[in-house]
Scaffold this active site. Sequence first.
Site, PDB file in Angstrom:
ATOM      1  N   CYS A   1       0.166   3.714   2.786  1.00  0.00           N
ATOM      2  CA  CYS A   1       0.653   3.139   4.057  1.00  0.00           C
ATOM      3  C   CYS A   1       2.145   3.428   4.222  1.00  0.00           C
ATOM      4  CB  CYS A   1       0.418   1.631   4.090  1.00  0.00           C
ATOM      5  SG  CYS A   1      -1.302   1.119   4.013  1.00  0.00           S
TER       6      CYS A   1
ATOM      7  N   CYS B   1       0.836  -1.211   0.000  1.00  0.00           N
ATOM      8  CA  CYS B   1       0.000   0.000   0.000  1.00  0.00           C
ATOM      9  C   CYS B   1       0.872   1.264   0.000  1.00  0.00           C
ATOM     10  CB  CYS B   1      -0.909  -0.057   1.231  1.00  0.00           C
ATOM     11  SG  CYS B   1      -1.706   1.481   1.675  1.00  0.00           S
TER      12      CYS B   1
END
Length: 122
Positions: free
Chosen positions: A33, A30
């Site tokens: 993230c 991600c």
Amino acid sequence: MSTTTLTGQSFESTITAGGIVLVDFWASWCGPCRQFAPVFEAASAQHEDIVFGKVDTEAEQALAAAAKITSIPTLMAFRDGILVFSQPGALPAAGLEQVIAGVRALDMDAIAAQLAQQSQPA
């Protein structure tokens, strides 16, 4: 304090231990993230009285499902075992500081009373 990896075995005991616990639900693939990770790490070094936990949603799929995580990163804040904040999306450092200040400022006695009132039968 550095961040702590939370698992299905350690999650409940960590959030119910008292005080403030911030949890970052993330995955290695991600992009947002990975963008949020250094912000979260820096905050953990500045706020040594707060537990900063990370849940890898790939490794802990059952935990992520139980927490109803549908988008990552998702930041959750617990205070005295009560979920007081949950929001998906990567926060900038200033945004994370606002969340921390807001969680610190909460009147937990009022929140506990409100929860007790909600749990009573009508």
